[in-house]
Each structure stands twice: as structure tokens, then as C-alpha cells.
Design a protein around this motif. Sequence first.
Motif, PDB file in Angstrom:
ATOM      1  N   THR A 137      34.328  21.301  38.083  1.00  0.00           N
ATOM      2  CA  THR A 137      35.686  20.774  37.947  1.00  0.00           C
ATOM      3  C   THR A 137      36.617  21.705  37.193  1.00  0.00           C
ATOM      4  N   ALA A 138      36.128  22.851  36.721  1.00  0.00           N
ATOM      5  CA  ALA A 138      36.995  23.811  36.032  1.00  0.00           C
ATOM      6  C   ALA A 138      38.015  24.390  37.011  1.00  0.00           C
ATOM      7  N   ALA A 139      39.242  24.578  36.537  1.00  0.00           N
ATOM      8  CA  ALA A 139      40.342  25.101  37.371  1.00  0.00           C
ATOM      9  C   ALA A 139      40.377  24.369  38.704  1.00  0.00           C
ATOM     10  N   PRO A 140      40.654  23.063  38.675  1.00  0.00           N
ATOM     11  CA  PRO A 140      40.470  22.229  39.876  1.00  0.00           C
ATOM     12  C   PRO A 140      41.437  22.502  41.009  1.00  0.00           C
ATOM     13  N   ASP A 141      42.539  23.210  40.750  1.00  0.00           N
ATOM     14  CA  ASP A 141      43.513  23.472  41.815  1.00  0.00           C
ATOM     15  C   ASP A 141      43.498  24.917  42.294  1.00  0.00           C
ATOM     16  N   LEU A 142      42.637  25.732  41.721  1.00  0.00           N
ATOM     17  CA  LEU A 142      42.645  27.166  42.018  1.00  0.00           C
ATOM     18  C   LEU A 142      41.999  27.456  43.373  1.00  0.00           C
ATOM     19  N   ILE A 143      42.664  28.300  44.140  1.00  0.00           N
ATOM     20  CA  ILE A 143      42.149  28.744  45.439  1.00  0.00           C
ATOM     21  C   ILE A 143      42.258  30.261  45.494  1.00  0.00           C
ATOM     22  N   PHE A 144      41.168  30.917  45.824  1.00  0.00           N
ATOM     23  CA  PHE A 144      41.194  32.363  46.078  1.00  0.00           C
ATOM     24  C   PHE A 144      40.004  32.742  46.939  1.00  0.00           C
ATOM     25  N   TYR A 145      40.074  33.921  47.478  1.00  0.00           N
ATOM     26  CA  TYR A 145      38.965  34.440  48.277  1.00  0.00           C
ATOM     27  C   TYR A 145      38.912  35.951  48.095  1.00  0.00           C
ATOM     28  N   ARG A 146      37.786  36.449  47.564  1.00  0.00           N
ATOM     29  CA  ARG A 146      37.632  37.903  47.419  1.00  0.00           C
ATOM     30  C   ARG A 146      36.501  38.387  48.327  1.00  0.00           C
ATOM     31  N   ARG A 147      36.737  39.542  48.892  1.00  0.00           N
ATOM     32  CA  ARG A 147      35.741  40.160  49.764  1.00  0.00           C
ATOM     33  C   ARG A 147      35.159  41.385  49.072  1.00  0.00           C
ATOM     34  N   GLN A 148      33.907  41.658  49.351  1.00  0.00           N
ATOM     35  CA  GLN A 148      33.294  42.857  48.792  1.00  0.00           C
ATOM     36  C   GLN A 148      34.009  44.086  49.347  1.00  0.00           C
ATOM     37  N   SER A 149      34.299  45.019  48.446  1.00  0.00           N
ATOM     38  CA  SER A 149      35.080  46.180  48.845  1.00  0.00           C
ATOM     39  C   SER A 149      34.367  47.500  48.593  1.00  0.00           C
ATOM     40  N   GLY A 150      33.380  47.503  47.710  1.00  0.00           N
ATOM     41  CA  GLY A 150      32.702  48.743  47.369  1.00  0.00           C
ATOM     42  C   GLY A 150      33.465  49.613  46.408  1.00  0.00           C
ATOM     43  N   LEU A 151      34.606  49.137  45.905  1.00  0.00           N
ATOM     44  CA  LEU A 151      35.418  49.949  45.003  1.00  0.00           C
ATOM     45  C   LEU A 151      34.796  50.080  43.617  1.00  0.00           C
ATOM     46  N   ALA A 152      33.863  49.194  43.286  1.00  0.00           N
ATOM     47  CA  ALA A 152      33.251  49.265  41.959  1.00  0.00           C
ATOM     48  C   ALA A 152      32.516  50.579  41.753  1.00  0.00           C
ATOM     49  N   SER A 153      32.010  51.153  42.821  1.00  0.00           N
ATOM     50  CA  SER A 153      31.291  52.431  42.722  1.00  0.00           C
ATOM     51  C   SER A 153      32.184  53.621  43.055  1.00  0.00           C
ATOM     52  N   LYS A 154      33.503  53.373  43.204  1.00  0.00           N
ATOM     53  CA  LYS A 154      34.432  54.449  43.590  1.00  0.00           C
ATOM     54  C   LYS A 154      35.579  54.586  42.598  1.00  0.00           C
ATOM     55  N   GLU A 155      35.313  54.246  41.343  1.00  0.00           N
ATOM     56  CA  GLU A 155      36.365  54.340  40.345  1.00  0.00           C
ATOM     57  C   GLU A 155      36.855  55.795  40.232  1.00  0.00           C
ATOM     58  N   ASP A 193      30.801  38.029  48.749  1.00  0.00           N
ATOM     59  CA  ASP A 193      32.127  37.442  48.902  1.00  0.00           C
ATOM     60  C   ASP A 193      32.165  36.176  48.043  1.00  0.00           C
ATOM     61  N   PHE A 194      33.302  35.919  47.439  1.00  0.00           N
ATOM     62  CA  PHE A 194      33.437  34.798  46.514  1.00  0.00           C
ATOM     63  C   PHE A 194      34.692  34.013  46.908  1.00  0.00           C
ATOM     64  N   GLU A 195      34.486  32.775  47.318  1.00  0.00           N
ATOM     65  CA  GLU A 195      35.607  31.904  47.669  1.00  0.00           C
ATOM     66  C   GLU A 195      35.623  30.692  46.745  1.00  0.00           C
ATOM     67  N   LYS A 196      36.772  30.396  46.190  1.00  0.00           N
ATOM     68  CA  LYS A 196      36.954  29.167  45.413  1.00  0.00           C
ATOM     69  C   LYS A 196      38.029  28.342  46.083  1.00  0.00           C
ATOM     70  N   HIS A 197      37.666  27.161  46.513  1.00  0.00           N
ATOM     71  CA  HIS A 197      38.625  26.239  47.118  1.00  0.00           C
ATOM     72  C   HIS A 197      38.657  24.983  46.258  1.00  0.00           C
ATOM     73  N   ARG A 198      39.539  25.033  45.283  1.00  0.00           N
ATOM     74  CA  ARG A 198      39.640  23.967  44.285  1.00  0.00           C
ATOM     75  C   ARG A 198      38.315  23.830  43.514  1.00  0.00           C
ATOM     76  N   MET A 199      37.565  22.775  43.717  1.00  0.00           N
ATOM     77  CA  MET A 199      36.359  22.584  42.904  1.00  0.00           C
ATOM     78  C   MET A 199      35.077  23.018  43.611  1.00  0.00           C
ATOM     79  N   ILE A 200      35.201  23.593  44.787  1.00  0.00           N
ATOM     80  CA  ILE A 200      34.040  24.082  45.534  1.00  0.00           C
ATOM     81  C   ILE A 200      34.066  25.607  45.544  1.00  0.00           C
ATOM     82  N   ASN A 201      32.990  26.209  45.072  1.00  0.00           N
ATOM     83  CA  ASN A 201      32.826  27.663  45.069  1.00  0.00           C
ATOM     84  C   ASN A 201      31.769  28.038  46.106  1.00  0.00           C
ATOM     85  N   THR A 202      32.064  29.027  46.917  1.00  0.00           N
ATOM     86  CA  THR A 202      31.120  29.492  47.932  1.00  0.00           C
ATOM     87  C   THR A 202      30.921  30.997  47.768  1.00  0.00           C
ATOM     88  N   ILE A 203      29.658  31.389  47.635  1.00  0.00           N
ATOM     89  CA  ILE A 203      29.311  32.808  47.479  1.00  0.00           C
ATOM     90  C   ILE A 203      28.385  33.199  48.627  1.00  0.00           C
TER      91      ILE A 203
END
Length: 580
Positions: free
Chosen positions: A278-296, A371-381
Motif C-alpha cells: 500500500t506504499a505510494a498507492p497512486d504511483l504509476i511507472f514502468y522502467r525497462r532494463q537498459s544496460g546503462l548501469a555498466s556503461k557509465e 523490468d519494474f512496473e508499479k501500477h498503484r499498489m501492484i508491483n510487477t517485476i
Amino acid sequence: MVQDIYDPLAEYVNVFRNRFRDVAHSTFAELAKEAQVDVEANRETCRQLYSLEENVASVRKLVVRWNLLHVLLWIVVAGCVIAGFFVFQKSASQSVLWDFVLIGVLLATALYVLFRIVTPKLNELKDEQNGLEIEVDRLRTEAWKQMEPLNRLYDWDVLTRMMTRTVPRLEFDPYFTTQRLADLKMVYGWDDSFNAERSVVYSHSGLINGNPFVICRTKKMEMGAKTYYGEKTIYWTTRERGSDGKYHSVRHSQTLTASVTAPFPGYYEKTRLIYGNTAAPDLIFYRRQSGLASKEGSMAFKMALRSLRKKARDLSNADFAMMTNEEFETIFDTSNRNDNQQFALLFTPLAQESMTKLLKDNSAGYGDDFDFEKHRMINTIISTHMQDLNLDMNPDQYRNFDYDKAAIDFYEINADYFRAIYFALAPLLCVPMYQQIRSTKDIYGRDMQTHSAFWEHEALANFWGNDNFKHPSCVTDCILKTKQLGQGDSSTIMVYAHGFRAVRRLTYISKLGGDGRSHNVPVYWDEYLPVTGTGTIRIREDNSDATEQATTQLQRLKHINEVLKTDNLSLYRRHIASRV
């Protein structure tokens, strides 16, 4: 008091990896003690078995060599006979006589070596090989018998019990219950339409500090396209002037090709982690793996950072404002978020630091592979490393006739599973608020309905296999859906297998040939039409009061007693939880 996990990567390296090793070794030792396996007797049996297998391998090599010699001698005999025949065709001169003598001596020697030395030795080696193989089979059977009590004790939940002992924040359900599914719907807003076009291959549910999660693998049908090809050879004659100045008839041929693209059903499986909080109950986002973490520092990293800065300066985009940690914002790009305030509340500087470390590590963990998706109170990885992992927890994978090998396999198999599951959960563990907020049910308590949800029914049907339910005309894979008939500990599950039958079609495609005329090229293709097969499973769930009080040793047994669609199917039992 159970401590929160604020840095899942460091905790795994410094604590949980070694703790799981100790838990796995102690669990195996406890199982072996309960099974009363005579370890020394098994080791002696296996020692003799492996020694005999080496002897069998050595004898087998000798048999191959003596067989080769046997064949060569027969070739020599055949060559002598053929040579003698040709010599016989010549005149009876003295030189020819000596040829006969030489051939005769060679033939006699070959026959003597063949029948007096090679054949007896070859028969002796074959008898020895057969005897050794019989003894090897006897010893292997004896070793399996010695390990049978231990092999029977492995169950479907041995891994989840060890994970709970290793990471106290984790709790696993014996199986996915109707109450757990109802909580996801009513408390966290889970949309059940997710299951409308998918079939559950397996699912494992539980809690992270009182908040529900489900690791599930689902199968989905997506209609794609397939191209079919056909051809037709045409012939024609033309009159052409030759080098002699006269006209001649010239025969021509050409193969015309054509294609037809038609719908084709494809079946795809995907493993997801679904988590309710129930944390951040209205938050929606979706991030995709990009590989940039190893390309700083790379050009791609700088361009991504520049794009985010430009987006943050755009005043029309009020939902996105970059945080101070620009490295985190770049490699964990969630610029599509709808509420910057709730995002900042969730991803504190500590969470950002932990997530950054997790994404950049490729040694202990898997790096940026989710990939990490948060749709309100449901998180999908959705983690890449989970896609090729079979998590049905079948205990057959632990069974072995060799105690020492079984101990090694037990640890290595479960260590791989633990690492994969832990790092699938790790993105959630990076967020402190997810561990600090507990559900109302977990705080105040509520009776858990212990009946299995339809997710488990579909998983059982898929484990049993499509062939028991598919339509006789079906030529494709199937999506299995279920309907429970009746309630209670014993019930009947109706299984519907949705697949396709293929109907052969013929289409003529007009193609222009080299003769200047149009020709109809035949193309055969398949039209896929939906069909539905049905079958029935009877299940029985053990939900007695005694087992309800057993906490970590809770036992749940589901029995597939009969699949009514097929006659004379053998009894199959699937242990969904732990031993008592």
C-alpha cells in the motif's frame, strides 16, 4: 526482532549466501538422519559400482580393438581367396606355384590366428563385459534401494522452507489460496483480467513482511503469422536465329514462386513476480532494463542523462523532476512516472543507493536484467534470469543413488534457485518503505482460507500435461483453463484445453512468367480454427487442524486421483507443501 534489509546485495554477499549454504547442508543431514540411510554402506556400494564401471569401460575398449582385428583377419582371408582365384586363372608355371604357396601360407596363418586366438579371446571379453554389466546393474539397484528412504522424503516445498529459514522476511504459502488471491484483489487492486488469456504453469505465493507476493509462470497464445510458399514450373518455345543464320526452336523453362501469409498461433511463457504493497498507492511507472548501469561515462549514458535533463526542464511535464542522484535517475529511468512526490517518498536516498548497487553488480547478482512496473499498489517485476528457470520445485531433481552426489546436487540446485529467487525479489528489498508498511490483515490477523485458488488448479493441469485434455483434432499447444465444480477439501476440477485444428487450404496466386503470360501458382497453407478439449481432475486437500498448527512443517497434499477423460491413468500425487 527481524531486521529490515536495506542493502539486499550486501546482505546476500555477507550473510544470506553463507547462511543458505549452512541451512541446505543441515536440511540434507536432517533428511538423511530421518531416512536412516546407511551412509558408509552406500559409499562402499558406489565405490564398487564406479570401480566396475571403469572396468566395463576398459573391457569395452578391448572388445572394440579385438573386433577390429577380427574384421581385419576376415578381410585378409577374403583377399587370399580372391588372390588364389586370380592366380588359378594363369598358367601352371613355377612362379605361379610359388604364388600359390605364399597365398596358402598367408591364408592358413590368418585362419589359425582368427579361430585359435582372436575369436576365443573376443568371446571371452564379451562374456566378461556382460558379466560386469550385470554386476553393475545389481550394484546400481542396490544403491538406489539404499537411498530410497531419503529419496521418498524430498517434497515440493523443501526450497521454500530453507529460504524462510535463511531470510526471515520471507514467508511462503503451502500453495496459492483463495484468500491470498482475494486479498490481492480487494486490498491491492489486482486486476483479474490478467488471467483471462493466460494459463498458469506454476505459482509460488507468500509474504514479504506481511505483504503478499506471487512468483508465477504463465503461458499465453498470441496470433502471429506464417508464410507458406508454392511453385510452378512453366515451359514455352521460341524461334531464335542461330549462328548459322537459320531459325531454330528453343525450349525454355521457368519456376515461378508465390507465397501466402496466414495467421499462425504462437505460445509464449513468461515468469513474473507480482507484489502488493500500500506504499505510494497512486504511483504509476514502468522502467525497462537498459544496460546503462555498466556503461557509465559512455556516450549512450551521457545521451540518456541529457535527455532526462531536457525532460525535467520541460515545464509542461509537471510529473517529472529529476532527483539529486542523476546516476540513479539514468540507470533506473522512470521518467514516465505520474507522481514525483510519491516516487521520492518511496525511493529515498538509501533506496536509490541500494538500487544503484544492485543494477551495477554482475558477479553476485544479475545486474540490470529486470523490468519494474508499479501500477498503484501492484508491483510487477520481470527478470531475464527467471525466464529459463524451471521453478515447479519437482523433488525428482534431488533423487540420486549416490549419497555424496545427492548431497552436492541438493545444495547446488537449491543454491541456484535461492540466488535466482532472491535477486528477483531484491528490487523490492531495496525500498525500505516496502518493509516498513504491513497490511492490516498481517497486523490484526485474519483466518486464512486454505482452499486452493484456480491458479493452483491450472498449474496442476499444466503439470499433468496437455495431452490429457486436448481436443482429438488439436495440432497446436493448448491454453488450459479450469473451473471448480463444488467446494470443500474434495472437489472436481473441469479443465478446458483451448487449441487449434489445422485445415488445409489452396490459394492460386497470379504470377507473370517469362513467356509474357500470367500463370496461377498454387500455394497450400493451413488455416487454424479454434477447438476446445475437456477433461476432469479430482483433487483432495488435506486441511486438518493438526497440520494447521504445524507452522513451518505445514503439510498440504493434493492428489490427482483420476483424469476422467482418459481411462486407466495411474495414480499421481503431488506434494504441494512440506512433510510433517
